[in-house]
Design an enzyme around this catalytic site. Sequence first.
Site, PDB file in Angstrom:
ATOM      1  N   HIS A  97     -13.755   0.587   4.112  1.00  0.00           N
ATOM      2  CA  HIS A  97     -13.963  -0.825   3.792  1.00  0.00           C
ATOM      3  C   HIS A  97     -15.137  -1.394   4.597  1.00  0.00           C
ATOM      4  CE1 HIS A  97     -10.255  -0.464   1.687  1.00  0.00           C
ATOM      5  NE2 HIS A  97      -9.502  -0.412   2.777  1.00  0.00           N
ATOM      6  N   ASN A 150       0.849  -1.183   0.000  1.00  0.00           N
ATOM      7  CA  ASN A 150       0.000   0.000   0.000  1.00  0.00           C
ATOM      8  C   ASN A 150       0.889   1.239   0.000  1.00  0.00           C
ATOM      9  OD1 ASN A 150      -1.797   2.125   0.697  1.00  0.00           O
ATOM     10  ND2 ASN A 150      -3.181   0.660   1.650  1.00  0.00           N
ATOM     11  N   SER A 185       0.452   4.088   1.055  1.00  0.00           N
ATOM     12  CA  SER A 185       0.403   4.842   2.310  1.00  0.00           C
ATOM     13  C   SER A 185       1.479   4.355   3.281  1.00  0.00           C
ATOM     14  CB  SER A 185      -0.986   4.718   2.951  1.00  0.00           C
ATOM     15  OG  SER A 185      -1.254   3.371   3.320  1.00  0.00           O
ATOM     16  N   SER A 200     -11.423  -3.900   0.110  1.00  0.00           N
ATOM     17  CA  SER A 200     -10.167  -4.029   0.840  1.00  0.00           C
ATOM     18  C   SER A 200      -9.154  -4.766  -0.023  1.00  0.00           C
ATOM     19  CB  SER A 200     -10.387  -4.795   2.150  1.00  0.00           C
ATOM     20  OG  SER A 200     -10.622  -6.170   1.880  1.00  0.00           O
TER      21      SER A 200
END
Length: 408
Positions: free
Chosen positions: A382, A249, A251, A335
């Site tokens: 999510h 990810n 992030s 997700s």
Amino acid sequence: MLLRQLLPGRTRPATGQIKSCSQVKDWQMSPVACRCHLSSQEGKRVSRMLFRSRICKLFPVILVACGLLGFYQHLPKTDNLCKLSLVEQPAINKEECLKLKRVIDSANISQKLVSGQLIKNIRELQKCPWLENPQIHHQYRSELLQCCNVSGQMVMSQENTYLGQVITYEVERKHKVTVNEELLAMLPESSPFPSKPYGTCAVVGNGGILLDSCCGSEIDKADFVIRCNLAPLNYSKDVGLKTNLVTANPSIIIDRFNTLNKQRRPFAEMMKVYQKSLVLMPPFSYTMNTDASYKVFYALQDFNAWQRVIFFRPEYLLNLNTYWKKKGITAGRLSTGIMLVTAALELCDQVTLYGFWPFSTDLQGKPVHQHYYNNQQPGTIHAMPQEFFFYTKMHSQGVLRLQVGKCA
């Protein structure tokens, strides 16, 4: 030479005057020098005394060493710890299993999901033998092939992407990017996934239910192991070590590694644990993802890392989102877990899920962390319980196996 063994300023006694080593202690003569001046009989006697003195000093150490050795020998070996902790679930009869499966299969996602009921269902379902159903699995695979096609369309390649193509971001639909020579050179020539399915696949989530599960060796036996978001592997007894595909990810790159703007070596060193895996990233979901994804690609390339970075196609993710919305998942975005589970349904003949658990308590009602390595809560974008509802349903149907609790 003997004179050097005497303290400075001391007078060495005459050889004939020495009858025992006690006479020369004030001169600090060594035991060897002393024995040289004694008769052979006296030398032996003094040697025995010195030996006993040393044994007496070492005796407590010998006792402690023997005690530790005995304690260690009675400890259960590391390989047996998981076997000792395994508690077998009592099986329920065939009729009860069929009744339970009918209840789960007939449940509707539009009904209000009660976590307590979902936990109860999976707890009882774990007591029933899991029976694979290739026919229903084939139905899922056919549906996904028509809508999404993981082998041909999940990953950007030089076969499905061309120079000058305009790509619209998956989530931030107002933003676009044009494929240039730099981006095209980053893409593999063709899809890294075969058209023929893998045999057995393990999809490893990051749920706290994995902690103390002893599932590591079972996970590592799978032909293809898929992991989520660079989860740490220093819990190998529970999560295994083998990795063939891992998502990253952006992030995580932004928050933990400062978007690789400064030091990149710590990131490259951390990635070594994932062996020769594919690293799957979504550079064109949000605009902030693009720079982080590119920097991961170049960092691993510059450090001659074993891993190879591949990119999600935004069109594939949009089609996948549409597929699950039709089935009832109403989340703003799927997700990473369900994206990978869906891919495995197409890529693999047999799929087993580990570490997928969206609840705060385990099967016995004991508190459990959100992740096996921390308790950071997921974002509200999510719908984890809805996704878990489908995992439970597919387990009941024999499409995949949902492993919850300790592995055998």
